[in-house]
Write a protein that holds these residues in place. Structure first.
Motif, PDB file in Angstrom:
ATOM      1  N   HIS A  79      -0.734  73.067  75.212  1.00  0.00           N
ATOM      2  CA  HIS A  79      -1.239  73.786  76.243  1.00  0.00           C
ATOM      3  C   HIS A  79      -0.153  72.722  77.851  1.00  0.00           C
ATOM      4  CE1 HIS A  79      -2.483  75.439  79.957  1.00  0.00           C
ATOM      5  NE2 HIS A  79      -3.266  74.448  80.686  1.00  0.00           N
ATOM      6  N   ARG A  80      -0.298  71.288  76.437  1.00  0.00           N
ATOM      7  CA  ARG A  80       0.418  70.263  77.564  1.00  0.00           C
ATOM      8  C   ARG A  80       2.284  70.929  77.117  1.00  0.00           C
ATOM      9  NH1 ARG A  80       1.333  65.466  76.062  1.00  0.00           N
ATOM     10  NH2 ARG A  80       2.048  63.948  77.767  1.00  0.00           N
ATOM     11  N   CYS A  81       2.278  70.520  75.827  1.00  0.00           N
ATOM     12  CA  CYS A  81       3.331  70.712  75.184  1.00  0.00           C
ATOM     13  C   CYS A  81       4.175  71.574  76.026  1.00  0.00           C
ATOM     14  CB  CYS A  81       3.294  70.875  73.423  1.00  0.00           C
ATOM     15  SG  CYS A  81       3.399  69.145  73.466  1.00  0.00           S
ATOM     16  N   LYS A  82       3.960  72.979  76.257  1.00  0.00           N
ATOM     17  CA  LYS A  82       5.164  74.033  76.444  1.00  0.00           C
ATOM     18  C   LYS A  82       5.137  73.565  78.207  1.00  0.00           C
ATOM     19  CE  LYS A  82       0.908  77.101  78.285  1.00  0.00           C
ATOM     20  NZ  LYS A  82       0.976  77.532  79.624  1.00  0.00           N
ATOM     21  N   ASP A  83       4.957  73.102  78.387  1.00  0.00           N
ATOM     22  CA  ASP A  83       5.703  72.999  79.597  1.00  0.00           C
ATOM     23  C   ASP A  83       5.988  71.253  79.915  1.00  0.00           C
ATOM     24  OD1 ASP A  83       4.047  75.453  80.620  1.00  0.00           O
ATOM     25  OD2 ASP A  83       2.425  74.062  81.543  1.00  0.00           O
ATOM     26  N   LEU A  84       6.163  71.087  78.768  1.00  0.00           N
ATOM     27  CA  LEU A  84       6.888  69.955  78.661  1.00  0.00           C
ATOM     28  C   LEU A  84       8.191  69.522  77.773  1.00  0.00           C
ATOM     29  CD1 LEU A  84       4.076  67.372  78.135  1.00  0.00           C
ATOM     30  CD2 LEU A  84       5.517  67.702  80.382  1.00  0.00           C
ATOM     31  N   PHE A  85       8.136  70.614  76.770  1.00  0.00           N
ATOM     32  CA  PHE A  85       9.119  70.511  75.572  1.00  0.00           C
ATOM     33  C   PHE A  85      10.708  70.256  76.300  1.00  0.00           C
ATOM     34  CE2 PHE A  85       8.600  74.316  75.459  1.00  0.00           C
ATOM     35  CZ  PHE A  85       9.682  75.508  74.904  1.00  0.00           C
ATOM     36  N   GLU A  86      10.972  71.727  76.806  1.00  0.00           N
ATOM     37  CA  GLU A  86      12.374  71.542  77.194  1.00  0.00           C
ATOM     38  C   GLU A  86      12.650  70.291  77.940  1.00  0.00           C
ATOM     39  OE1 GLU A  86      13.608  75.650  78.833  1.00  0.00           O
ATOM     40  OE2 GLU A  86      10.918  75.808  79.216  1.00  0.00           O
ATOM     41  N   ASP A  87      12.474  69.784  78.399  1.00  0.00           N
ATOM     42  CA  ASP A  87      12.587  68.636  78.784  1.00  0.00           C
ATOM     43  C   ASP A  87      13.240  67.506  77.546  1.00  0.00           C
ATOM     44  OD1 ASP A  87      12.527  69.043  81.558  1.00  0.00           O
ATOM     45  OD2 ASP A  87      10.840  68.386  82.148  1.00  0.00           O
ATOM     46  N   PHE A  88      13.062  67.767  76.557  1.00  0.00           N
ATOM     47  CA  PHE A  88      13.498  66.963  75.707  1.00  0.00           C
ATOM     48  C   PHE A  88      14.097  67.402  74.430  1.00  0.00           C
ATOM     49  CE2 PHE A  88       8.599  65.473  77.119  1.00  0.00           C
ATOM     50  CZ  PHE A  88       9.254  63.822  77.429  1.00  0.00           C
ATOM     51  N   CYS A  89      14.500  68.524  74.607  1.00  0.00           N
ATOM     52  CA  CYS A  89      15.239  69.183  73.786  1.00  0.00           C
ATOM     53  C   CYS A  89      17.049  68.612  73.825  1.00  0.00           C
ATOM     54  CB  CYS A  89      15.961  70.452  74.054  1.00  0.00           C
ATOM     55  SG  CYS A  89      16.897  71.090  73.067  1.00  0.00           S
ATOM     56  N   VAL A  90      17.834  67.415  73.715  1.00  0.00           N
ATOM     57  CA  VAL A  90      19.050  66.919  74.506  1.00  0.00           C
ATOM     58  C   VAL A  90      19.501  68.296  74.237  1.00  0.00           C
ATOM     59  CG1 VAL A  90      21.185  65.429  72.861  1.00  0.00           C
ATOM     60  CG2 VAL A  90      18.320  64.584  72.708  1.00  0.00           C
ATOM     61  N   VAL A  91      20.339  68.652  73.168  1.00  0.00           N
ATOM     62  CA  VAL A  91      21.044  70.238  73.772  1.00  0.00           C
ATOM     63  C   VAL A  91      20.871  71.350  74.784  1.00  0.00           C
ATOM     64  CG1 VAL A  91      22.273  71.680  71.877  1.00  0.00           C
ATOM     65  CG2 VAL A  91      21.598  69.721  71.045  1.00  0.00           C
ATOM     66  N   SER A  92      19.610  71.557  74.522  1.00  0.00           N
ATOM     67  CA  SER A  92      19.782  72.425  75.084  1.00  0.00           C
ATOM     68  C   SER A  92      19.713  72.379  76.932  1.00  0.00           C
ATOM     69  CB  SER A  92      18.654  73.696  75.977  1.00  0.00           C
ATOM     70  OG  SER A  92      17.469  72.745  75.470  1.00  0.00           O
ATOM     71  N   ALA A  93      18.934  70.734  77.689  1.00  0.00           N
ATOM     72  CA  ALA A  93      19.011  70.345  78.803  1.00  0.00           C
ATOM     73  C   ALA A  93      20.441  69.946  79.186  1.00  0.00           C
ATOM     74  CB  ALA A  93      18.126  69.215  78.026  1.00  0.00           C
ATOM     75  N   SER A  94      21.560  69.571  77.789  1.00  0.00           N
ATOM     76  CA  SER A  94      23.146  68.845  78.778  1.00  0.00           C
ATOM     77  C   SER A  94      23.893  70.696  78.890  1.00  0.00           C
ATOM     78  CB  SER A  94      23.552  68.832  77.295  1.00  0.00           C
ATOM     79  OG  SER A  94      22.676  67.104  76.994  1.00  0.00           O
ATOM     80  N   ILE A  95      23.457  71.735  78.184  1.00  0.00           N
ATOM     81  CA  ILE A  95      24.591  73.152  78.149  1.00  0.00           C
ATOM     82  C   ILE A  95      23.456  73.762  79.359  1.00  0.00           C
ATOM     83  CG2 ILE A  95      24.047  75.416  77.278  1.00  0.00           C
ATOM     84  CD1 ILE A  95      23.505  74.276  74.565  1.00  0.00           C
ATOM     85  N   ARG A  96      22.144  73.479  79.729  1.00  0.00           N
ATOM     86  CA  ARG A  96      21.546  74.304  80.822  1.00  0.00           C
ATOM     87  C   ARG A  96      22.456  73.539  82.199  1.00  0.00           C
ATOM     88  NH1 ARG A  96      15.959  74.082  80.049  1.00  0.00           N
ATOM     89  NH2 ARG A  96      15.690  76.429  79.713  1.00  0.00           N
ATOM     90  N   ALA A  97      22.909  72.119  82.207  1.00  0.00           N
ATOM     91  CA  ALA A  97      23.487  71.594  83.300  1.00  0.00           C
ATOM     92  C   ALA A  97      25.043  72.675  83.912  1.00  0.00           C
ATOM     93  CB  ALA A  97      23.733  71.357  82.949  1.00  0.00           C
ATOM     94  N   GLY A  98      25.325  73.928  82.200  1.00  0.00           N
ATOM     95  CA  GLY A  98      26.864  74.001  82.987  1.00  0.00           C
ATOM     96  C   GLY A  98      26.721  76.103  83.190  1.00  0.00           C
TER      97      GLY A  98
END
Length: 153
Positions: free
Chosen positions: A115-134
């Motif tokens: 329940h806690r992780c489903k709202d947090l995990f995206e912020d800790f993914c190095v690749v997708s967070a970097s891609i999402r910037a563009g």
């Protein structure tokens, strides 16, 4: 970025559009990449497929680590990753979006930390967070019945 966060991958053109990638890790084999026809022979994944796989894998690993730490159960998650390629305003082909669907087994959605992780995990993914910037990216977590458990905003 600090020096400890750097690595180098070596790529070498073989024939036509076939590129051999060496990852610099002893136990990781080289990977042959290739463009689809009419440029190449599709003897391996092309860069768009590698980008999509990298984002999907990073998100899966991030969710599993958050929920289970170092010991996730086997076969508890599947991912369907869709890459959308379209022409931009200059008529150049670009990755215009990624849609990542993580399908989790009951053992994941019933885990105390889910329940806690489903709202947090995206912020800790190095690749997708970097891609999402563009590149726009939509991330959805579903159970095996198709019920949406989380969707990125």
């Amino acid at each position: 970025m600090s020096e400890e966060g750097r690595f180098t991958i070596h790529l070498e053109q073989r024939e036509g559009f076939q590129i051999n990638a060496q990852f610099g890790v002893k136990r990781v084999p080289d990977l042959l990449m290739d463009e689809p026809p009419p440029l190449g022979e599709q003897a391996g994944p092309n860069p768009s497929r590698m980008l999509t796989a990298a984002a999907a894998d990073c998100l899966a690993a991030s969710l599993l680590y958050c929920v289970f730490k170092e010991e996730p159960p086997d076969h508890c998650l599947r991912v369907e990753a869709t890459c959308i390629v379209a022409r931009n305003e200059k008529k150049r082909m670009r990755v215009s979006g990624l849609q990542i669907r993580l399908i989790v087994a009951d053992v994941v959605k019933e885990a105390p930390r889910f329940h806690r992780c489903k709202d947090l995990f995206e912020d800790f993914c190095v690749v997708s967070a970097s891609i999402r910037a563009g590149i726009p990216m939509q991330v959805t977590v579903l159970d095996q019945a198709g019920t949406v458990l989380h969707q990125s905003s």
